[in-house]
Design a protein around this motif. Structure first.
Motif, PDB file in Angstrom:
ATOM      1  N   PHE B 139      -1.725   5.388   8.771  1.00 49.31           N
ATOM      2  CA  PHE B 139      -1.762   6.563   9.652  1.00 49.31           C
ATOM      3  C   PHE B 139      -0.666   7.554   9.269  1.00 49.31           C
ATOM      4  CE2 PHE B 139      -4.350   3.959  12.544  1.00 49.31           C
ATOM      5  CZ  PHE B 139      -5.296   4.899  12.910  1.00 49.31           C
ATOM      6  N   ALA B 140       0.518   7.010   8.955  1.00 50.32           N
ATOM      7  CA  ALA B 140       1.638   7.885   8.594  1.00 50.32           C
ATOM      8  C   ALA B 140       1.323   8.665   7.322  1.00 50.32           C
ATOM      9  CB  ALA B 140       2.913   7.073   8.419  1.00 50.32           C
ATOM     10  N   VAL B 141       0.672   8.000   6.360  1.00 49.97           N
ATOM     11  CA  VAL B 141       0.337   8.668   5.107  1.00 49.97           C
ATOM     12  C   VAL B 141      -0.652   9.809   5.373  1.00 49.97           C
ATOM     13  CG1 VAL B 141      -0.873   8.399   2.907  1.00 49.97           C
ATOM     14  CG2 VAL B 141       0.815   6.711   3.615  1.00 49.97           C
ATOM     15  N   ALA B 142      -1.710   9.491   6.115  1.00 56.70           N
ATOM     16  CA  ALA B 142      -2.743  10.501   6.360  1.00 56.70           C
ATOM     17  C   ALA B 142      -2.167  11.677   7.149  1.00 56.70           C
ATOM     18  CB  ALA B 142      -3.909   9.873   7.104  1.00 56.70           C
ATOM     19  N   ILE B 143      -1.483  11.362   8.255  1.00 54.25           N
ATOM     20  CA  ILE B 143      -0.982  12.433   9.122  1.00 54.25           C
ATOM     21  C   ILE B 143       0.223  13.121   8.477  1.00 54.25           C
ATOM     22  CG2 ILE B 143       0.066  12.914  11.379  1.00 54.25           C
ATOM     23  CD1 ILE B 143      -1.682  10.614  12.475  1.00 54.25           C
ATOM     24  N   GLY B 144       1.081  12.336   7.851  1.00 53.74           N
ATOM     25  CA  GLY B 144       2.293  12.890   7.254  1.00 53.74           C
ATOM     26  C   GLY B 144       1.995  13.854   6.118  1.00 53.74           C
ATOM     27  N   ILE B 145       1.112  13.439   5.211  1.00 55.50           N
ATOM     28  CA  ILE B 145       0.787  14.334   4.091  1.00 55.50           C
ATOM     29  C   ILE B 145       0.056  15.564   4.627  1.00 55.50           C
ATOM     30  CG2 ILE B 145      -0.578  14.591   1.979  1.00 55.50           C
ATOM     31  CD1 ILE B 145       0.091  11.771   1.247  1.00 55.50           C
ATOM     32  N   GLY B 198       8.304   5.455  11.866  1.00 56.35           N
ATOM     33  CA  GLY B 198       9.311   5.275  10.829  1.00 56.35           C
ATOM     34  C   GLY B 198       8.888   5.891   9.514  1.00 56.35           C
ATOM     35  N   ALA B 199       7.622   5.670   9.144  1.00 53.87           N
ATOM     36  CA  ALA B 199       7.142   6.173   7.859  1.00 53.87           C
ATOM     37  C   ALA B 199       6.825   7.662   7.920  1.00 53.87           C
ATOM     38  CB  ALA B 199       5.897   5.400   7.431  1.00 53.87           C
ATOM     39  N   LEU B 200       6.484   8.125   9.131  1.00 52.92           N
ATOM     40  CA  LEU B 200       5.955   9.488   9.254  1.00 52.92           C
ATOM     41  C   LEU B 200       6.923  10.577   8.775  1.00 52.92           C
ATOM     42  CD1 LEU B 200       3.578  11.216  10.359  1.00 52.92           C
ATOM     43  CD2 LEU B 200       4.854  11.368  12.501  1.00 52.92           C
ATOM     44  N   THR B 247       7.859  10.405  -3.616  1.00 53.22           N
ATOM     45  CA  THR B 247       9.156   9.973  -3.104  1.00 53.22           C
ATOM     46  C   THR B 247       9.081   9.709  -1.603  1.00 53.22           C
ATOM     47  OG1 THR B 247      10.228  11.333  -4.774  1.00 53.22           O
ATOM     48  CG2 THR B 247      11.590  10.609  -2.941  1.00 53.22           C
ATOM     49  N   GLY B 248       8.451  10.623  -0.897  1.00 54.49           N
ATOM     50  CA  GLY B 248       8.290  10.460   0.549  1.00 54.49           C
ATOM     51  C   GLY B 248       7.552   9.178   0.894  1.00 54.49           C
ATOM     52  N   LEU B 249       6.523   8.874   0.114  1.00 56.84           N
ATOM     53  CA  LEU B 249       5.737   7.664   0.373  1.00 56.84           C
ATOM     54  C   LEU B 249       6.590   6.413   0.178  1.00 56.84           C
ATOM     55  CD1 LEU B 249       2.290   8.504  -1.284  1.00 56.84           C
ATOM     56  CD2 LEU B 249       2.904   8.527   1.133  1.00 56.84           C
ATOM     57  N   ALA B 250       7.411   6.414  -0.876  1.00 54.72           N
ATOM     58  CA  ALA B 250       8.240   5.239  -1.138  1.00 54.72           C
ATOM     59  C   ALA B 250       9.325   5.088  -0.070  1.00 54.72           C
ATOM     60  CB  ALA B 250       8.874   5.345  -2.526  1.00 54.72           C
ATOM     61  N   VAL B 251       9.979   6.209   0.264  1.00 56.74           N
ATOM     62  CA  VAL B 251      11.007   6.150   1.305  1.00 56.74           C
ATOM     63  C   VAL B 251      10.376   5.740   2.635  1.00 56.74           C
ATOM     64  CG1 VAL B 251      12.677   7.505   2.627  1.00 56.74           C
ATOM     65  CG2 VAL B 251      12.461   7.866   0.172  1.00 56.74           C
ATOM     66  N   TYR B 304       7.901  -0.983  -4.067  1.00 62.29           N
ATOM     67  CA  TYR B 304       7.564  -0.962  -5.485  1.00 62.29           C
ATOM     68  C   TYR B 304       6.069  -0.743  -5.687  1.00 62.29           C
ATOM     69  CZ  TYR B 304       7.472  -2.104 -10.383  1.00 62.29           C
ATOM     70  OH  TYR B 304       7.290  -2.025 -11.736  1.00 62.29           O
ATOM     71  N   ALA B 305       5.290  -1.374  -4.818  1.00 63.28           N
ATOM     72  CA  ALA B 305       3.831  -1.214  -4.914  1.00 63.28           C
ATOM     73  C   ALA B 305       3.443   0.247  -4.712  1.00 63.28           C
ATOM     74  CB  ALA B 305       3.139  -2.089  -3.881  1.00 63.28           C
ATOM     75  N   VAL B 306       4.127   0.918  -3.784  1.00 59.96           N
ATOM     76  CA  VAL B 306       3.843   2.336  -3.560  1.00 59.96           C
ATOM     77  C   VAL B 306       4.172   3.146  -4.811  1.00 59.96           C
ATOM     78  CG1 VAL B 306       4.543   4.381  -2.260  1.00 59.96           C
ATOM     79  CG2 VAL B 306       4.141   2.233  -1.067  1.00 59.96           C
ATOM     80  N   ARG B 307       5.304   2.840  -5.407  1.00 54.49           N
ATOM     81  CA  ARG B 307       5.689   3.559  -6.632  1.00 54.49           C
ATOM     82  C   ARG B 307       4.666   3.331  -7.736  1.00 54.49           C
ATOM     83  NH1 ARG B 307      10.093   6.279  -6.030  1.00 54.49           N
ATOM     84  NH2 ARG B 307      11.873   5.484  -4.854  1.00 54.49           N
ATOM     85  N   LEU B 308       4.211   2.105  -7.831  1.00 48.43           N
ATOM     86  CA  LEU B 308       3.236   1.757  -8.853  1.00 48.43           C
ATOM     87  C   LEU B 308       1.917   2.502  -8.622  1.00 48.43           C
ATOM     88  CD1 LEU B 308       3.897  -0.312 -11.053  1.00 48.43           C
ATOM     89  CD2 LEU B 308       2.431  -1.931  -9.840  1.00 48.43           C
TER      90      LEU B 308
END
Lengths: 285, 321
Positions: B139-145, B198-200, B247-251, B304-308
């Motif tokens: 949800f954070a990825v979809a809404i955040g981006i 937290g992720a948002l 970067t945002g996704l990894a953080v 790390y998986a996100v970075r990958l």
């Protein structure tokens, strides 16, 4: 359509035929253009009361010191800046916004860093919905024309500055524009590379016969490239001299040693110097 | 069990895959990470100078490997020193302001860890935690981006949303717990909500920043090539923002673990945070450390998986170096 895509580099073929094929297009007219930025006390006039008539296929250099409004004038033809008064037309059509009929080459490297050379050059045709096949073959043609076939699949960051600018030229031409607008395109290059680039630009222009508006502050560059040099002065920007460069073509860098070249260079130099002195005296008055 | 069923139909289950891979392989992940990238670049049509560079890159690989070996040896040795120090402090019952008397020694922790991974309950804790992470993070990825892109492009959207972000962002996950429990119908939902929050913020802010950083000259170039607003967005703004988004996704992934753990410690019946806190209540000290280390590994592995996962989109950036 395909007929247009193909007629590219034929080194054996002589200039006139290729030059004529679109000589009917690319007539730039600038009428009484003034460009003012800001409001009130911060108002600043970059270009004042400028008129120009550039016939199709002519190579015109706009020469002047930094801040004289030459880029602003070019941007009004590109469509990034709308004149406060007056009008800019190409083949009678008024310019209202940027468009693919005018190819733009910038001073800073403006390639899309996430696209390969080929993807950069194919960008225009792709965006205009020419279809992938046509876009790819067009890109290929122009990449070959600027001599970068080997680097088609490289990213811009892997290329030198001069190569990047050649890609920039190929990308601007890939839309078959009526006018090529160049804003100090070689300003960031070292002088050897710059000379090479000037020569190859002339070759491309000869093949293409396209109208070119070339902004520069380098007198040698302006005289070497142009059919005409328009000298601009600052505060507010206006054209103070329109010098015909009647040097024979094709031109090679050796021409810079000719008396005629020197004479024209001195002419430009004197005009600029007279203006600079005037401006200097005004500032210190 | 509802939890396990849900994991399978997770919206962004793509994330699950690489994270497991990354965790499983430990040290070797760097070598693995390189593989997909190089495989893709050779996919690329017309890498003309490939053969010429193979010999060179072979030598280079050897050199790199030996340098890699040295660096990894140093890293492992550094960890070993830490474990030894820990062992010494606990067996010597060091009590010098900080008290090590009740801290379990490394061997006991290891034994507890082995005992846990031979049972089933431990895995349920991990799966429940990961499920919460995945839902909240998705949800954070979809809404955040989405919000980040809008805020980066529109001054109005920025003016409307920025005050909320400025006020809400500094509030730590723990402070949200009481209100989250009051607001959401289930405890599960409130924990996921905290994870999501937290992720948002890192995702929104980094995305916004990335969009704002788009070089103006590239937008102008695209316009002169005939691109319309939507095409500029798709071909210029979005790719320009991608490094920052990544970067945002990894953080964001890291922060969502902090937040999750806070939520799980206070409430919940499962989850690795609950496991850790419960071990304390049960005076089962080795399990506290097992839980903590597990959290560390999961957090690192998923980041790390996100970075990958984002690396293929940033291939062009690697070339710039």
């Amino acid at each position: 359509m395909l007929g247009l895509v193909k007629p590219m580099p034929q080194p054996t073929e002589e200039t006139p035929r290729a030059r004529n094929h679109r000589a009917s297009e690319g007539h730039v007219e600038i009428q009484n253009v003034s460009i003012t930025f800001g409001k009130g006390s911060k108002q600043h006039t970059a270009v004042t009361e400028t008129s120009l008539d550039i016939p199709p296929g002519e190579f015109v250099c706009i020469l002047g010191p930094s801040g004289c409004g030459k880029s602003t004038l070019l941007n009004s033809v590109a469509g990034y800046v709308t004149p406060t008064t007056g009008s800019v037309t190409i083949d009678g059509e008024e310019i209202k916004s940027p468009g693919p009929d005018r190819g733009m080459v910038f001073q800073q490297y403006s390639l899309f860093p996430w696209k390969t050379v080929k993807e950069n050059v194919a960008f225009g045709p792709n965006i205009l919905g020419r279809g992938k096949t046509v876009a790819d073959s067009t890109a290929q043609t122009f990449i070959e024309m600027v001599g970068l076939a080997k680097f088609a699949n490289r990213y811009p960051a892997e290329l030198s500055g001069g190569m990047q600018q050649r890609v920039g030229i190929a990308r601007a031409l890939a839309n078959y524009p009526r006018v090529l607008l160049m804003d100090e395109p070689f300003g960031a290059l070292d002088s050897q590379t710059r000379l090479m680039m000037q020569e190859s630009l002339l070759k491309i222009w000869t093949e293409f016969g396209i109208t070119v508006l070339f902004v520069t502050h380098d007198i040698d560059e302006a005289v070497f490239l142009g059919d005409r040099v328009l000298v601009m002065s600052a505060g507010p920007g206006k054209i103070i001299a329109d010098i015909k460069i009647d040097l024979p073509r094709p031109r090679s860098p050796d021409i810079a040693l000719d008396d005629d070249f020197m004479r024209l260079k001195k002419l430009c130099h004197d005009k600029i110097r007279a203006e600079s002195l005037k401006a200097f005296e005004q500032q210190n008055a | 069990m509802a939890a396990q069923g849900a994991i399978i139909e997770m919206p962004k289950s793509g994330n699950l895959d690489p994270s497991q891979e990354a965790r499983g392989d430990g040290e070797e992940t760097t070598a693995q990470g390189l593989q997909p990238a190089s495989a893709e670049s050779s996919d690329h049509p017309g890498n003309t100078d490939q053969p010429a560079e193979t010999a060179k890159s072979f030598q280079l690989a050897n050199l790199l490997q030996s340098e890699h070996l040295v660096r990894w040896s140093i890293r492992i040795a550094a960890l070993a020193v830490g474990v030894l120090a820990w062992h010494w402090a606990t067996t010597a019952n060091l009590n010098f302001y900080i008290n090590f008397e009740n801290v379990p020694e490394p061997l006991k922790v290891w034994n507890a860890f082995v005992a846990q991974i031979s049972g089933t309950e431990f895995y349920i804790h991990i799966l429940v935690s990961m499920q919460r992470i995945i839902i909240g993070y998705a949800f954070a990825v979809a809404i955040g981006i989405g919000l980040g892109l809008i805020m980066g492009r529109s001054k109005l959207a920025n003016d409307i949303l920025m005050p909320y972000i400025e006020i809400l962002r500094p509030i730590p996950a723990v402070a949200w717990i009481p209100l989250a429990i009051l607001m959401w119908p289930t405890e599960e939902a409130s924990i996921i909500y905290i994870t999501f929050l937290g992720a948002l913020f890192p995702i929104i802010l980094n995305t916004m920043h990335g969009v704002e950083q788009t070089p103006e000259v590239l937008i102008r170039a695209a316009r002169s090539l005939g691109a319309r607003q939507t095409q500029i967005f798709r071909h210029v703004v979005l790719p320009a923002a991608l490094p920052s988004i990544a970067t945002g996704l990894a953080v964001g992934m890291g922060v969502s673990w902090f937040s999750l753990l806070a939520g799980e410690i206070i409430s919940g019946q499962y989850g690795i945070g609950y496991f850790t806190w419960n071990a304390y209540s049960l005076i089962n000290y080795p399990d506290i450390v097992v839980g903590m280390l597990c959290i560390g590994l999961l957090g690192t592995g998923s980041t790390y998986a996100v970075r990958l996962a984002t690396r293929p989109f940033l291939k062009w950036q690697e070339k710039a170096r």
